[in-house]
Design an enzyme around this catalytic site. Structure first.
Site, mmCIF file in Angstrom:
data_model
loop_
_atom_site.group_PDB
_atom_site.id
_atom_site.type_symbol
_atom_site.label_atom_id
_atom_site.label_comp_id
_atom_site.label_asym_id
_atom_site.label_seq_id
_atom_site.Cartn_x
_atom_site.Cartn_y
_atom_site.Cartn_z
ATOM 1 N N HIS A 1 164.059 53.654 -14.924
ATOM 2 C CA HIS A 1 163.234 52.636 -13.889
ATOM 3 C C HIS A 1 163.528 51.100 -14.129
ATOM 4 C CE1 HIS A 1 159.022 51.835 -11.751
ATOM 5 N NE2 HIS A 1 160.164 51.557 -11.076
ATOM 6 N N HIS B 1 160.311 61.127 -21.265
ATOM 7 C CA HIS B 1 159.177 60.429 -20.725
ATOM 8 C C HIS B 1 159.807 58.984 -20.872
ATOM 9 C CE1 HIS B 1 154.905 59.188 -19.677
ATOM 10 N NE2 HIS B 1 155.206 58.178 -20.427
ATOM 11 N N GLU B 2 159.947 58.552 -22.203
ATOM 12 C CA GLU B 2 160.460 57.284 -22.125
ATOM 13 C C GLU B 2 161.561 56.782 -21.615
ATOM 14 O OE1 GLU B 2 158.358 55.009 -23.091
ATOM 15 O OE2 GLU B 2 156.758 56.581 -23.874
ATOM 16 N N HIS C 1 160.964 56.022 -18.204
ATOM 17 C CA HIS C 1 160.694 54.443 -17.902
ATOM 18 C C HIS C 1 162.152 53.644 -18.076
ATOM 19 C CE1 HIS C 1 156.472 54.441 -17.868
ATOM 20 N NE2 HIS C 1 156.236 55.029 -19.163
#
Length: 675
Positions: A474, A467-468, A471
């Site tokens: 991104h 998940h991190e 990010h």
């Protein structure tokens, strides 16, 4: 010489952590704020008529040294803080707020911005430039530029007060987390706990020069205890301790602070002409207004609640049959859920953990990023770290060019707040023909290694890492002209798409085969385990959905109504949770006072965005599943239309360009087993 105000001579212009003295920060903030002010004055008093370049662009590139300093300081204040640093934070926050207000309330500057905005249709701007202009104009209009002088003055007071209150809120939660320990001296009280959790607790006790075992409220310590400890009384003790952080009528109590934050946000929104804080915030989100958010949450609630109630009844019956428990309490939830999961799927974290050695999982995330986006991660030791636990990587593309620096910081420690997050030490932007590459960081609190075992992750920690890392991608793949539109600078209810999207690969056999290998034998995770992971992915999903929705509804209760009538936070919270609660209430506990996402972080009126983004990510991943989970054509479309574009265009425009259509909620409901 103050290193923080000089040009860094470090490799890749990386943050010079080892050269920073604590005494450098305060003077550095004063110097860089003064320099940023001078830049703003130069734009404001430019004798030339306002243009996009000399006003809008100049504004976006102003204050870079101050921004860089702020990112270093506040990132360390979250990941490696101390009393001295927290004191500096309390002192510099009002200075930063005052500067920010001086910019947004600068009438002459606003008139220049407005002059460009008023002629926007004649300027033939690119979509990115048009977005920047719109964003700059709104940042003034939405932050008081149109107010009378007395209202501007009140706005300044509110913003200064809010900046301090949010800091204190977070400091109190951290202090309460650090102040509790469950000290066990009787070995019988460890029954049911996995060997790794016991070993970690023993190491902690030894480090504090105590006999026995110590468990804390840090997640890698807390979670195994409430999930596996057979001693129900001790599970109750630690669960209540976690739930009453900052709710103990002591010096770290957050009740009054929480109310003050809610009331000041409401007053601020009113000053700016908005009905509530949520109306103000949501104007700049995909959801647009509180009614849309409440409709979205309540629609999902209607679909999830029957499933959740059925699951809760099943769990209650199971606990009754197993241990004669008549009433399931909050400290029973994780324990009996885990037991039921083992019974139904013959699968538990202890069975899976040997296949999820941290280094392997991280390399798995790197390999997947390579297959999808052509990135290579190379560990280096030639740049500074702020703590020995931190790992540093060069991120290179297919042309062997630097894409980003990546910092990974994975284990809990005293000066680090709980949870997991992505942040950056330097943004991406293009200036004077140079594409400045970003420095991105992932900070987590995972199970640390012990004297006999490496760091072995629970499956939940595996999905958190991915998940991190989503990010992170991104941020790393950002490729925009302007810093304020780069990377994760997107609408808040769009920001969770890349992160939640990456979690999907954790459930795919083809992806797991790349990294889920037994830490001793190197054997790839057995296919039957993979099938069970997939099967169990929607286990108690109704209950999990209800929990997420309850947080979103609590956020809306605080921020989409007038909070001035709230006198008792606990009673208010109980009412907000009424439609979503399954377990009996615990009188000593109150979640709001440690709900850092909305009272310290940036999620106020935005907690719903986790669920909102799940609709997007389920729909987006369905596209990958259709074409192949490593399909380069789909991956390239995702990279070029979502990951690299930041906030340069409206998220729905970007999403439709990637997907060819608007997202449909069916994929999420199907994945969650709710239809």
């Amino acid at each position: 010489m103050n290193i923080l105000t000089s040009t860094y001579t470090t490799k890749y212009n990386a943050a010079p952590f080892s050269q920073i003295q604590m005494s450098d920060y305060q003077p550095a903030f004063e110097t860089t704020i003064a320099a940023a002010r001078a830049e703003i004055d130069a734009i404001t008093h430019n004798p030339a008529k306002p243009t996009f370049e000399n006003t809008i662009e100049a504004l976006d590139f102003s204050g870079q040294t101050l921004d860089r300093l702020s990112s270093i300081f506040f990132n360390l204040n979250s990941a490696e803080t101390c009393d001295e640093m927290q004191k500096i934070a309390q002192e510099v926050s009002p200075l930063l707020t005052a500067f920010s207000n001086d910019v947004s309330l600068n009438e002459a500057l606003f008139l220049r911005v407005k002059a460009v905005y008023d002629q926007r249709n004649e300027l033939s701007l690119s979509p990115e430039q048009a977005t920047l202009l719109d964003k700059k104009y709104k940042s003034f209009a939405r932050n008081g530029a149109l107010l009378s002088e007395d209202k501007k003055s009140r706005l300044r007071e509110i913003d200064t007060e809010l900046a301090k209150l949010k800091l204190t809120f977070g400091e109190n939660v951290l202090a309460e987390t650090n102040n509790y320990q469950l000290h066990i001296t009787n070995e019988a009280d460890l029954k049911g706990l996995p060997e790794g959790a016991i070993e970690m607790a023993r190491s902690l006790a030894e480090s504090k020069e105590k006999e026995g075992w110590i468990f804390t409220l840090d997640f890698p310590s807390y979670l195994p205890f409430v999930t596996y400890a057979d001693n129900r009384e001790l599970r109750k003790e630690i669960t209540i301790a976690a739930g009453k952080k900052a709710f103990q009528n002591n010096e770290f109590d957050n009740q009054e602070i929480t109310l003050q934050i809610a009331k000041l946000r409401y007053e601020r929104a009113n000053l700016l002409g908005y009905e509530t804080h949520a109306h103000f915030v949501l104007e700049e989100r995909m959801a647009q207004n509180p009614n849309q958010v409440k409709t979205f949450l309540n629609d999902l609630l209607a679909k999830a609640k029957p499933a959740a109630e059925k699951e809760f009844a099943q769990l209650t019956a199971f606990a009754k049959e197993l241990d004669g428990i008549d009433q399931l309490e909050k400290w029973d939830g994780p324990y009996y859920s885990e037991k039921l999961k083992q019974k139904l799927f013959n699968l538990d974290d202890e069975l899976l953990k040997p296949y999820f050695k941290l280094e392997n999982v991280l390399n798995g995330a790197f390999t997947i990023a390579n297959k999808l986006f052509g990135l290579t991660f190379k560990e280096i030791d030639t740049i500074d770290k702020y703590h020995p636990d931190v790992q540093t990587f060069e991120v290179i593309d297919e042309k062997n060019e630097l894409v980003a620096l990546f910092y990974a910081d994975f284990f809990p420690r005293k000066g680090k707040r709980n949870g997991a997050w992505m942040t950056s030490f330097k943004p991406q932007y293009i200036q004077n023909g140079v594409n400045e590459r970003p420095h991105i960081s992932n900070v987590c609190n995972f199970t640390p290694p012990t004297p006999t075992k490496p760091s072995l992750l629970t499956f939940n920690e595996v999905t958190t890492l991915f998940h991190e890392f989503g990010h992170g991608l991104h941020g790393m793949l950002a490729n925009t002209n302007y810093p304020s539109l780069s990377g994760t600078s997107v609408y808040w209810d769009f920001v969770e798409l890349p992160s939640q999207m990456m979690e999907n690969w954790c459930y795919e056999p083809e992806a797991l085969a790349l990294f889920a290998k037994h830490y001793k034998t190197g054997e790839i995770i057995p296919q039957e385990y993979v099938e069970k992971i997939k099967e169990s992915a929607s286990f108690l999903e109704g209950m999990a959905t209800l929990r997420q929705l309850s947080f979103g509804l609590l956020d809306m209760a605080f921020h989409s109504n007038n909070p001035t009538g709230i006198t008792d936070i606990k009673a208010f919270e109980k009412t907000a949770f009424e439609g979503t609660s399954l377990y009996p209430d615990v009188a000593e506990n109150c979640m709001s006072v440690s709900f850092s996402h909305i009272f310290q972080g940036g999620y106020s009126s935005g907690y719903y965005s986790y669920k909102w983004a799940e609709v997007l990510d389920a729909d987006a991943f369905a596209y990958f599943q259709e074409k192949g989970i490593f399909n380069t054509e789909v991956a390239t479309k995702f990279k070029e239309n979502i990951l690299s574009k930041g906030g340069t265009e409206h998220p729905m425009t970007l999403y439709k360009r990637f997907r060819g259509q608007e997202p449909k909620p069916e994929a999420l409901l199907k994945r969650a087993g709710l239809i």
